[in-house]
Design a protein around this motif. Structure first.
Motif, mmCIF file in Angstrom:
data_model
loop_
_atom_site.group_PDB
_atom_site.id
_atom_site.type_symbol
_atom_site.label_atom_id
_atom_site.label_comp_id
_atom_site.label_asym_id
_atom_site.label_seq_id
_atom_site.Cartn_x
_atom_site.Cartn_y
_atom_site.Cartn_z
ATOM 1 N N ILE A 1 0.909 -1.117 -0.123
ATOM 2 C CA ILE A 1 -0.061 -0.145 -0.119
ATOM 3 C C ILE A 1 1.085 1.131 0.032
ATOM 4 C CG2 ILE A 1 -0.081 0.033 2.484
ATOM 5 C CD1 ILE A 1 -2.862 1.030 -0.121
ATOM 6 N N GLU A 2 2.062 1.171 0.618
ATOM 7 C CA GLU A 2 2.847 2.524 0.749
ATOM 8 C C GLU A 2 3.359 2.991 -0.487
ATOM 9 O OE1 GLU A 2 6.648 4.293 3.291
ATOM 10 O OE2 GLU A 2 5.922 2.268 3.459
ATOM 11 N N PRO A 3 3.773 2.088 -1.429
ATOM 12 C CA PRO A 3 4.280 2.684 -2.978
ATOM 13 C C PRO A 3 2.830 3.230 -3.455
ATOM 14 C CG PRO A 3 4.730 0.428 -2.646
ATOM 15 C CD PRO A 3 4.476 0.913 -1.294
ATOM 16 N N VAL A 4 1.851 2.448 -3.324
ATOM 17 C CA VAL A 4 0.535 2.811 -4.267
ATOM 18 C C VAL A 4 0.318 4.412 -3.647
ATOM 19 C CG1 VAL A 4 -1.759 2.271 -4.560
ATOM 20 C CG2 VAL A 4 -0.007 0.582 -4.511
ATOM 21 N N LEU A 5 0.098 4.298 -2.395
ATOM 22 C CA LEU A 5 -0.168 5.682 -1.701
ATOM 23 C C LEU A 5 0.797 6.760 -2.320
ATOM 24 C CD1 LEU A 5 -1.547 4.922 1.740
ATOM 25 C CD2 LEU A 5 -2.905 5.253 -0.332
ATOM 26 N N ASN A 6 2.055 6.574 -2.447
ATOM 27 C CA ASN A 6 3.102 7.566 -2.895
ATOM 28 C C ASN A 6 2.840 8.071 -4.242
ATOM 29 O OD1 ASN A 6 5.360 9.075 -2.878
ATOM 30 N ND2 ASN A 6 6.744 7.493 -2.908
ATOM 31 N N ALA A 7 2.757 6.815 -5.236
ATOM 32 C CA ALA A 7 2.311 7.066 -6.590
ATOM 33 C C ALA A 7 1.060 8.256 -6.665
ATOM 34 C CB ALA A 7 2.327 6.054 -7.363
#
Length: 380
Positions: A116-122
Motif C-alpha cells: 500500500i505505501e508505494p501505491v499511496l506515494n504514486a
C-alpha cells in the motif's frame, strides 16, 4: 408484587427472590386473594392455555428446523453433538472460529501493508496538482486504499459481528473474549485505514512544497515507528486471543467430563438445558445448513465463469490457522464479489462505448484512445 409474579411466569424453572414481608403467614391474600377465592380462574386458564399453545407452536417450528438440517448431514451431526454437551462447548466453538477469522484477516492485512505505501506515494504524486484532490484528500485516500484492500479476501463484516454478538449473548462467561475481539478489530481498522491515511497525507505535502524533503522523511520515519508499535500491539492481541480460545476449549472439556460423571451419559446436558437455548442452537445450525448450500451455489457460479478459479485456488492455499472451510468460504465470497464487480464494469464500459460511438463526431478519437491507452475496463 405483580411484577414478581410476571417474572416467575416469564422464567419458568428459575428461582425468583421474594421480599421478607411476602413470606409471613397470610401474605398470599394480598397478592392472590381474588384468585384464591375463584375470581378470574377462567381467564387464568385461557391465558395458560394460550401460553402453552404458543410454546407448542414454537417447539414444532424448531423441530421442523432441526429436520431441515438433514439437508447438510455434517451440520446435523454437529447440532446433535452440541445439543448433548454443556453450553460452554458451543461457546468454545464460536470463540475458536472468531479467533481463526481474526487471524485470517491479520494475514491479509499484513500482505496489504506490503504493497500500500508505494501505491499511496504514486497516488499522491499523481494528484498533487489537482485542486479538487487537495480539497478532498479524504476521498482520494479512500479510493486509493480501499481499491487495493478490495483485492484481498477478508471475512465479511456481518459474519464477524454475528460471532461477537453470539459471544456477547453469553454474558460474563465470555466478556473477556468479547472485549479482546473488539480491541483487536479496532487495531485491524487502524492498519487498514488510519496509518495509510497518515502516510498519504504526508506524501501530499511534498509535491505542494508544504514540507521540504527532510521534513517529509522525518514525518514518515515517525509514522513508520508508530505503525510498527501498532503492529506489535496487533500481534500481542492475536496472541491474547489465541490463549483465550484455548482456555475456552479447556473449560468446555472439563465441563463435558463433569457432566458425563454427574449424569452417567454424554446426553445428560440435553434435558437440563432451557428451551430458549435449545431453540437458539437449532436455529443457528439450520441457518448454517442453508448457508452451506448457498456457498455451493456460488462455487458453481465461479466454476461456470472459470476465470476466477485460479485466484480462488491461490487464496484457499494461503497458510494460516484458519480452517480450510473458513478459508474456502471467505475466498468464495470475495471472488463472487469481484465477479459481480467485473460484470458491472463490463456493462458500464459497453454502454459508455456505445454512447461514444453513437456520437460519431468523437468516435475516431475514442477508438484511438481505447486501442492505444486503455488496458482495463476502468480505463475504458
Amino acid at each position: 408484587q405483580m411484577a414478581l409474579l410476571q417474572e416467575a411466569a416469564q422464567r419458568p424453572g428459575h428461582p425468583v427472590e421474594l421480599p421478607g414481608e411476602m413470606l409471613v403467614p397470610g401474605a398470599e391474600e394480598g397478592v392472590c386473594g381474588q384468585l384464591i377465592t375463584g375470581t378470574g380462574m377462567r381467564d387464568g386458564l385461557w391465558l395458560c392455555a394460550l401460553i402453552q399453545l404458543a410454546q407448542l407452536t414454537e417447539d414444532i417450528l424448531h423441530a421442523l428446523l432441526f429436520l431441515m438440517t438433514a439437508i447438510a448431514p455434517w451440520r446435523l451431526i454437529s447440532c446433535v453433538h452440541l445439543l448433548c454437551v454443556p453450553r460452554s462447548c458451543w461457546l468454545a466453538c464460536v470463540s475458536s472460529r472468531a479467533v481463526r477469522l481474526a487471524t485470517l484477516k491479520d494475514n491479509a492485512l499484513r500482505r496489504y501493508c506490503l504493497i500500500i505505501e508505494p501505491v499511496l506515494n504514486a497516488e499522491a504524486k499523481k494528484h498533487a496538482t489537482d485542486t479538487r484532490a487537495k480539497r478532498d484528500s479524504y476521498c482520494t485516500v479512500q479510493h486509493a486504499a480501499a481499491g487495493r484492500l478490495s483485492d484481498f479476501a477478508l471475512p465479511p463484516h456481518t459474519l464477524e459481528r454475528s460471532l461477537v454478538a453470539e459471544l456477547r449473548r453469553a454474558g460474563q462467561a465470555t466478556e473477556a473474549m468479547v472485549q479482546q475481539l473488539e480491541a483487536h478489530a479496532a487495531l485491524q481498522e487502524a492498519v487498514a485505514a488510519y496509518w495509510p491515511s497518515l502516510t498519504f497525507a504526508v506524501h501530499l505535502q511534498l509535491p505542494s512544497r508544504t514540507l521540504d524533503p527532510n521534513e517529509h522523511a522525518y514525518a514518515l520515519q515517525h509514522i513508520a515507528s508508530a505503525e510498527k508499535r501498532a503492529h506489535n500491539l496487533l500481534l500481542a492481541s492475536a496472541t491474547r486471543l489465541t490463549k483465550l480460545a484455548k482456555l475456552a476449549v479447556l473449560q468446555a472439556t472439563e465441563d463435558a467430563v463433569a457432566t458425563n460423571r454427574q449424569h452417567g451419559c454424554i446426553c445428560g446436558s440435553l434435558l437440563s438445558k432451557p428451551r430458549d437455548e435449545l431453540g437458539h442452537l437449532v436455529r443457528s445450525f439450520a441457518f448454517q445448513a442453508i448457508s452451506d448450500w448457498g456457498i455451493a451455489a456460488l462455487l458453481s457460479l465461479l466454476v461456470l465463469t472459470v476465470y476466477r478459479l485460479p485466484c480462488l485456488y491461490r487464496e484457499v492455499r494461503i497458510a494460516g490457522s484458519a480452517s480450510v472451510s473458513d478459508r474456502l468460504r471467505v475466498a468464495i465470497f470475495h471472488e463472487v464479489w469481484l465477479l459481480s464487480r467485473d460484470l458491472w464494469r463490463l456493462l458500464t464500459a459497453t454502454a459508455a462505448s456505445l454512447l461514444a460511438l453513437a456520437t460519431l463526431l468523437r468516435a475516431i478519437d475514442f477508438l484511438e484512445d481505447a486501442l492505444l491507452n486503455c488496458d482495463s475496463l476502468v480505463e475504458l
